[in-house]
Design a protein around this motif. Structure first.
Motif, mmCIF file in Angstrom:
data_model
loop_
_atom_site.group_PDB
_atom_site.id
_atom_site.type_symbol
_atom_site.label_atom_id
_atom_site.label_comp_id
_atom_site.label_asym_id
_atom_site.label_seq_id
_atom_site.Cartn_x
_atom_site.Cartn_y
_atom_site.Cartn_z
ATOM 1 N N PRO A 18 -3.599 5.877 16.318
ATOM 2 C CA PRO A 18 -2.925 5.429 15.613
ATOM 3 C C PRO A 18 -1.770 4.062 15.856
ATOM 4 N N TRP A 19 -0.694 4.484 15.058
ATOM 5 C CA TRP A 19 0.106 3.048 14.667
ATOM 6 C C TRP A 19 -0.696 1.900 14.614
ATOM 7 N N VAL A 20 -1.822 2.151 13.797
ATOM 8 C CA VAL A 20 -2.356 0.292 13.829
ATOM 9 C C VAL A 20 -1.280 -0.167 12.333
ATOM 10 N N THR A 21 -1.256 -1.773 12.334
ATOM 11 C CA THR A 21 -0.795 -2.207 11.781
ATOM 12 C C THR A 21 -1.376 -2.480 10.503
ATOM 13 N N MET A 22 -0.939 -2.169 8.771
ATOM 14 C CA MET A 22 -1.549 -1.801 7.840
ATOM 15 C C MET A 22 -0.463 -2.841 6.849
ATOM 16 N N VAL A 23 -0.516 -3.412 6.024
ATOM 17 C CA VAL A 23 -0.583 -4.775 5.840
ATOM 18 C C VAL A 23 -0.494 -4.602 3.725
ATOM 19 N N GLY A 24 -0.294 -4.235 3.175
ATOM 20 C CA GLY A 24 -1.024 -3.974 1.884
ATOM 21 C C GLY A 24 -0.937 -5.588 0.842
ATOM 22 N N ALA A 78 6.678 -15.156 3.216
ATOM 23 C CA ALA A 78 7.093 -17.003 2.696
ATOM 24 C C ALA A 78 5.827 -17.326 2.252
ATOM 25 N N ALA A 79 4.543 -17.163 2.491
ATOM 26 C CA ALA A 79 2.913 -17.771 2.054
ATOM 27 C C ALA A 79 3.312 -17.277 0.309
ATOM 28 N N LEU A 80 3.485 -16.046 -0.045
ATOM 29 C CA LEU A 80 3.606 -15.745 -1.353
ATOM 30 C C LEU A 80 4.583 -16.637 -2.024
ATOM 31 N N ALA A 81 5.943 -16.875 -1.721
ATOM 32 C CA ALA A 81 6.975 -17.501 -2.046
ATOM 33 C C ALA A 81 7.207 -16.656 -3.218
ATOM 34 N N ASP A 82 7.637 -17.311 -4.333
ATOM 35 C CA ASP A 82 7.972 -16.417 -5.841
ATOM 36 C C ASP A 82 6.973 -16.701 -6.698
ATOM 37 N N ASP A 83 6.020 -16.586 -5.998
ATOM 38 C CA ASP A 83 5.091 -16.457 -7.138
ATOM 39 C C ASP A 83 4.286 -14.430 -7.129
ATOM 40 N N PRO A 84 3.401 -14.181 -8.597
ATOM 41 C CA PRO A 84 2.904 -13.100 -9.377
ATOM 42 C C PRO A 84 2.645 -12.634 -8.095
ATOM 43 N N GLY A 85 2.403 -11.233 -7.042
ATOM 44 C CA GLY A 85 2.132 -10.692 -6.004
ATOM 45 C C GLY A 85 2.797 -10.093 -5.481
ATOM 46 N N ALA A 86 2.180 -9.256 -3.878
ATOM 47 C CA ALA A 86 3.084 -8.277 -3.396
ATOM 48 C C ALA A 86 2.527 -8.429 -2.000
ATOM 49 N N VAL A 87 3.382 -8.356 -1.211
ATOM 50 C CA VAL A 87 3.412 -7.997 0.476
ATOM 51 C C VAL A 87 3.754 -7.133 0.430
ATOM 52 N N VAL A 88 3.103 -5.720 1.458
ATOM 53 C CA VAL A 88 4.316 -4.568 1.748
ATOM 54 C C VAL A 88 3.676 -3.833 2.516
ATOM 55 N N ASP A 89 4.805 -3.809 3.813
ATOM 56 C CA ASP A 89 4.026 -2.986 5.054
ATOM 57 C C ASP A 89 4.113 -1.690 4.569
ATOM 58 N N LEU A 90 2.623 -1.315 4.779
ATOM 59 C CA LEU A 90 2.251 0.304 5.007
ATOM 60 C C LEU A 90 0.960 0.776 6.225
ATOM 61 N N SER A 91 2.190 0.221 7.636
ATOM 62 C CA SER A 91 1.695 0.839 7.684
ATOM 63 C C SER A 91 1.994 2.198 8.832
ATOM 64 N N ALA A 92 3.493 2.777 7.993
ATOM 65 C CA ALA A 92 3.616 4.048 8.030
ATOM 66 C C ALA A 92 2.600 5.200 7.304
ATOM 67 N N ASN A 93 1.924 4.840 6.364
ATOM 68 C CA ASN A 93 1.455 4.994 4.106
ATOM 69 C C ASN A 93 -0.333 6.053 4.955
ATOM 70 N N PRO A 120 -3.222 -6.392 15.215
ATOM 71 C CA PRO A 120 -3.008 -6.299 16.243
ATOM 72 C C PRO A 120 -1.552 -6.912 15.848
ATOM 73 N N ASP A 121 -1.307 -7.661 15.374
ATOM 74 C CA ASP A 121 0.104 -8.019 15.147
ATOM 75 C C ASP A 121 0.824 -7.182 14.808
ATOM 76 N N GLY A 122 2.491 -7.735 14.795
ATOM 77 C CA GLY A 122 3.744 -6.055 14.628
ATOM 78 C C GLY A 122 3.779 -6.918 13.382
ATOM 79 N N ALA A 123 4.039 -5.464 12.119
ATOM 80 C CA ALA A 123 3.878 -5.481 10.792
ATOM 81 C C ALA A 123 5.138 -6.674 10.300
ATOM 82 N N ASP A 124 5.935 -6.423 11.641
ATOM 83 C CA ASP A 124 7.658 -7.028 10.590
ATOM 84 C C ASP A 124 7.251 -8.807 11.106
ATOM 85 N N THR A 125 6.963 -8.885 11.557
ATOM 86 C CA THR A 125 6.013 -10.547 11.583
ATOM 87 C C THR A 125 5.650 -11.075 10.757
ATOM 88 N N LEU A 126 4.612 -9.852 11.004
ATOM 89 C CA LEU A 126 3.022 -10.865 9.212
ATOM 90 C C LEU A 126 3.602 -10.637 7.929
#
Length: 210
Positions: free
Chosen positions: A46-52, A113-128, A101-107
């Motif tokens: 459980p509790w694995v950090t997952m980012v979409g 910030a790396a994506l900036a305003d370009d098309p795309g998405a970064v979403v915390d899915l750890s609870a998904n 293994p990193d915390g989701a908030d930090t990632l």
């Protein structure tokens, strides 16, 4: 740091802390363990950090995300890109799942910030999703009872992951080693899938027919 440790550090009493999606099945998972030549075991991780991640490969924002992660995004179905304990699973031509293994908030903050305003998405899915680990010499045989994916070692190799279904539950199926698989179902399906796997394991508790 896993979520329980974070909550403990925040002073939240144990009785008020969330239970993992399959936490109530832990004793049943342990009881279903088969040892010996037909061995197979099941546990929740459980509790694995997952980012979409949604980004077009080869684009400037994809390059910035790759620089932030220190790896190149996987290029095709089944592929996983790995650096250290970070893994990026290919889900579709412009969709990826980062497991780390990193915390989701930090990632999430760094990747947005790396994506900036370009098309795309970064979403915390750890609870998904949660993670169920099926391991042992009979792990593949258990999965083959309810998975249409070709799991033969010539085709399904360690270090690959596919979107498929196990026992009618949509999952990401990640082959970690020759005898270990990680199944990532939606959290709401964790109970059903866990019970299905327990039932599928029962056959291997008996004596093998000559």
């Amino acid at each position: 740091m896993g979520e329980p440790a974070v909550l403990e550090a925040q002073g939240i009493p144990a009785g008020l802390r969330p239970v993992s999606p399959a936490g109530h099945l832990a004793e049943r998972f342990a009881a279903a363990t088969v040892t010996g030549d037909r061995g197979v075991s099941l546990r929740e991780v459980p509790w694995v950090t997952m980012v979409g991640l949604r980004v077009r490969p080869g684009s400037d924002p994809a390059g910035r995300i790759e620089n932030e992660l220190g790896l190149r995004l996987p290029a095709g179905s089944g592929q996983i890109a790995t650096t250290g304990r970070r893994h990026v699973l290919w889900l579709s031509p412009d969709e990826f799942l980062l497991i780390a293994p990193d915390g989701a908030d930090t990632l999430v903050t760094a990747l947005r910030a790396a994506l900036a305003d370009d098309p795309g998405a970064v979403v915390d899915l750890s609870a998904n999703r949660t993670t169920l680990e099926l391991a042992g010499r009979s792990a593949r045989a258990v999965l083959e009872k309810g998975c249409a994916l070709d799991l033969h070692p010539r085709v399904c190799r360690p270090g690959t992951a596919y979107l498929t279904a196990v026992g009618s539950v949509p999952v990401i199926l990640w082959k970690v080693t020759d005898e270990a698989f990680r199944l990532l179902p939606r959290s709401s399906f964790a109970d059903f899938l866990g019970r299905w796997l327990i039932d599928a394991m029962r056959e291997f508790q008996g004596t093998e027919m000559p």
